[in-house]
Write a protein that holds these residues in place. Structure first.
Motif, short mmCIF file in Angstrom:
data_model
loop_
_atom_site.label_atom_id
_atom_site.label_comp_id
_atom_site.label_asym_id
_atom_site.label_seq_id
_atom_site.Cartn_x
_atom_site.Cartn_y
_atom_site.Cartn_z
N ALA A 55 35.31 95.34 3.83
CA ALA A 55 34.40 96.25 4.52
C ALA A 55 34.49 97.66 3.97
N GLY A 56 34.91 97.80 2.72
CA GLY A 56 34.96 99.13 2.11
C GLY A 56 35.90 100.07 2.83
N ILE A 57 36.98 99.56 3.39
CA ILE A 57 37.88 100.38 4.20
C ILE A 57 38.77 101.25 3.32
N GLN A 58 38.78 102.53 3.63
CA GLN A 58 39.68 103.47 2.96
C GLN A 58 40.15 104.49 4.00
N LYS A 59 41.45 104.59 4.18
CA LYS A 59 42.01 105.43 5.23
C LYS A 59 42.47 106.77 4.66
N ASP A 60 41.55 107.74 4.66
CA ASP A 60 41.87 109.08 4.19
C ASP A 60 41.77 110.12 5.31
N GLY A 61 41.56 109.66 6.54
CA GLY A 61 41.60 110.58 7.67
C GLY A 61 40.26 111.18 8.03
N LEU A 62 40.31 112.07 9.01
CA LEU A 62 39.12 112.69 9.60
C LEU A 62 39.28 114.20 9.62
N ARG B 240 37.28 105.19 6.57
CA ARG B 240 35.87 104.93 6.27
C ARG B 240 35.66 103.42 6.20
N ILE B 241 34.60 102.93 6.84
CA ILE B 241 34.27 101.52 6.75
C ILE B 241 32.78 101.35 6.46
N GLN B 242 32.42 100.16 6.00
CA GLN B 242 31.01 99.75 5.92
C GLN B 242 30.78 98.86 7.14
N PRO B 243 30.11 99.37 8.17
CA PRO B 243 30.06 98.69 9.47
C PRO B 243 29.50 97.28 9.44
N ALA B 244 28.40 97.07 8.71
CA ALA B 244 27.78 95.75 8.70
C ALA B 244 28.69 94.71 8.05
N LYS B 245 29.41 95.11 7.02
CA LYS B 245 30.32 94.17 6.38
C LYS B 245 31.45 93.77 7.33
N LEU B 246 31.91 94.72 8.13
CA LEU B 246 32.97 94.40 9.09
C LEU B 246 32.47 93.43 10.15
N VAL B 247 31.30 93.69 10.72
CA VAL B 247 30.82 92.83 11.80
C VAL B 247 30.42 91.46 11.28
N ARG B 248 29.80 91.40 10.09
CA ARG B 248 29.43 90.10 9.54
C ARG B 248 30.67 89.30 9.16
N GLY B 249 31.65 89.99 8.60
CA GLY B 249 32.88 89.29 8.24
C GLY B 249 33.61 88.77 9.45
N LEU B 250 33.65 89.57 10.51
CA LEU B 250 34.33 89.16 11.73
C LEU B 250 33.62 87.98 12.39
N ALA B 251 32.28 88.00 12.36
CA ALA B 251 31.52 86.88 12.92
C ALA B 251 31.82 85.59 12.17
#
Length: 473
Positions: A136-143, A201-212
């Motif tokens: 899901a394009g996850i990268q944890k660089d903070g906010l 940072r995430i790509q939301p649709a990839k996360l929800v589709r992957g989880l489904a």
């Protein structure tokens, strides 16, 4: 190739510009083909109403804990059609509500415990995505919370002691001066910022589709094209048949108002986004944004920003915040005036984007309770439960909700079931037309307050203070 701005002031758009079509996040893989609808009456252990993050996380953790459970997800469109597939891609530890209200009802220690669970939930989502092979394009660089005028800086600085009391230690929220901020990203006019490591940072649709896909492989039945028209004790009614279940969990977030008898439960707050075409290397060099930090400005009518995995800038904010009668859009189309507002904020913060066209725009709704505090609930007598009202912080909070609902459904008393948002009672929103007049007036006030603060005011505008008091924020 890009078009030029027209004399009428319409946004600068690319030759591939799309308005709506759910969201930009679905462009890469396309709108998914629907799974089959409910074939008729059904008996299950748990019926989850809504096909977003809340239902999918709940199903995931329930199946892990008790694989023989019969679980059905009922979704009107397709999994991720709502906020789960339209959000700004912030996997953030920002709390889903006013922590002072949770502390007032349950005490400071439980409120701090909830904030700490939000911190750990960010990492839990990352862990599961990696373990289950969800890219899901996850990268944890903070906010980064960025102040671009004196009033915003004062607001951030004065709010820091409260954050410390609510569980944000010195390593959880770090102060940055203008030069330190510029080492991460150059935001025009920025004078002060605060950075938290608890965001990815995430790509939301990839996360929800992957989880489904994951929960389906675990044996969860997902019925799409299946609208739930009514929820009754231990029953979910659809045009295709009635689902009887020991537990029926409502997880519709901003679409809750469309369910019979739920018009005033949560306000469907509208939020809109634009995403640019890929920026040239020269623009990125000028902006200096090499990581994947998420960015939020401190305006009263705030915006939220991410650098996408393919080198674009996605920016969101409030356009038309509320539609009369709690109506919601269906495909995410966004009016030109809202696109122009977001484009103006983009150019203001990042002048290097001047001439970079907008490639996609969309809108969606989030759920807002009257006291701006999310809740989780399960009634053993009726079998009815819910989770939501995430006030725009649902990407992470849904994971915490899923684990909490798991414990409630399995009748386990845990640290999660003792958190202050469990069984919280919230009054409904005012009837129309008061609801529409109130919300629209508040956001006119917030925009006016921002104009005053941008003109040199060194403290939060009185207009914003009054609006916050009235709104309950």
């Amino acid at each position: 190739m890009s078009t030029t701005t027209t004399p009428s002031g319409t946004p600068l758009t690319s030759s591939t510009f799309v308005n709506g079509d759910v969201s930009f996040w679905f462009r890469e893989g396309g709108i998914p083909a629907r799974r089959p609808a409910l074939p008729g009456d059904l008996d299950v252990d748990v019926a989850l109403v809504g096909g977003g993050y809340t239902s999918l996380w709940t199903a995931y953790y329930l199946k892990q804990a008790q694989p023989d459970l019969r679980i059905a997800v009922l979704e009107k469109e397709f999994a991720g059609f709502g906020a789960s597939g339209r959000n700004g891609g912030w996997l953030s530890a920002e709390p889903p509500g006013q922590m002072r209200r949770y502390a007032k009802s349950h005490g400071q220690e439980p409120a701090v415990a909830m904030q700490r669970e939000m911190f750990s939930s960010v990492d839990e989502v990352i862990r599961v995505a990696a373990e289950e092979g969800i890219d899901a394009g996850i990268q944890k660089d903070g906010l980064l919370h960025v102040a671009t005028n004196a009033a915003q800086e004062r607001r951030l600085r004065e709010g820091l002691p409260t954050l410390r009391a609510e569980g944000w230690g010195e390593d959880d929220m770090v102060e940055l001066d203008a030069d330190q901020l510029a080492e991460r990203v150059r935001v025009a006019g920025a004078r002060y910022a605060q950075w938290s490591p608890h965001c990815a940072r995430i790509q939301p649709a990839k996360l929800v589709r992957g989880l489904a896909d994951v929960v389906e492989r675990m044996g969860v039945a997902i019925y799409e094209g299946t609208e739930v028209t009514e929820i009754r004790p231990r029953e979910a009614v659809t045009p295709h048949g009635t689902v009887k279940a020991t537990y029926v969990i409502r997880a519709l977030e901003g679409f809750t108002a469309g369910l019979r008898g739920h018009r005033r439960v949560w306000l469907p707050m509208n939020s809109s986004m634009i995403v640019t075409e890929p920026l040239p290397a020269s623009a990125w060099e000028e902006i200096g944004w090499r990581g994947a930090e998420l960015i939020g400005d401190e305006a009263n009518s705030y915006c939220y920003i991410q650098r996408t995995t393919d080198g674009r800038i996605a920016i969101g904010g409030r356009g038309i915040p509320y539609m009369f009668g709690s109506h919601v859009d269906q495909r995410g189309e966004t009016r030109a005036a809202t696109q122009m507002q977001l484009q103006a904020i983009l150019r203001q913060h990042f002048p290097a984007t001047e001439g970079v066209a907008i490639d996609h725009t969309w809108s969606g709704v989030l759920g807002v309770p009257r006291d701006w505090c999310a809740t989780v609930h399960l009634d053993e007598k009726t079998g009815l439960g819910w989770a939501g009202g995430y006030v725009g912080h649902g990407v992470t909070t849904t994971n915490l909700a899923g684990r909490t609902l798991r414990d409630l459904i399995l009748r386990q008393k845990t640290d999660l079931t003792r958190l202050p948002w469990v069984d919280r009672k919230v009054r409904g929103w005012e009837p129309e037309p008061l609801r529409w007049l109130g919300v629209r007036s508040l956001y006119v006030a917030y925009r006016a307050a921002d104009r005053h603060e941008n003109s040199g005011l060194d403290r939060t505008s009185v207009i914003a203070r009054v609006a916050n008091l009235i709104s309950g924020r």
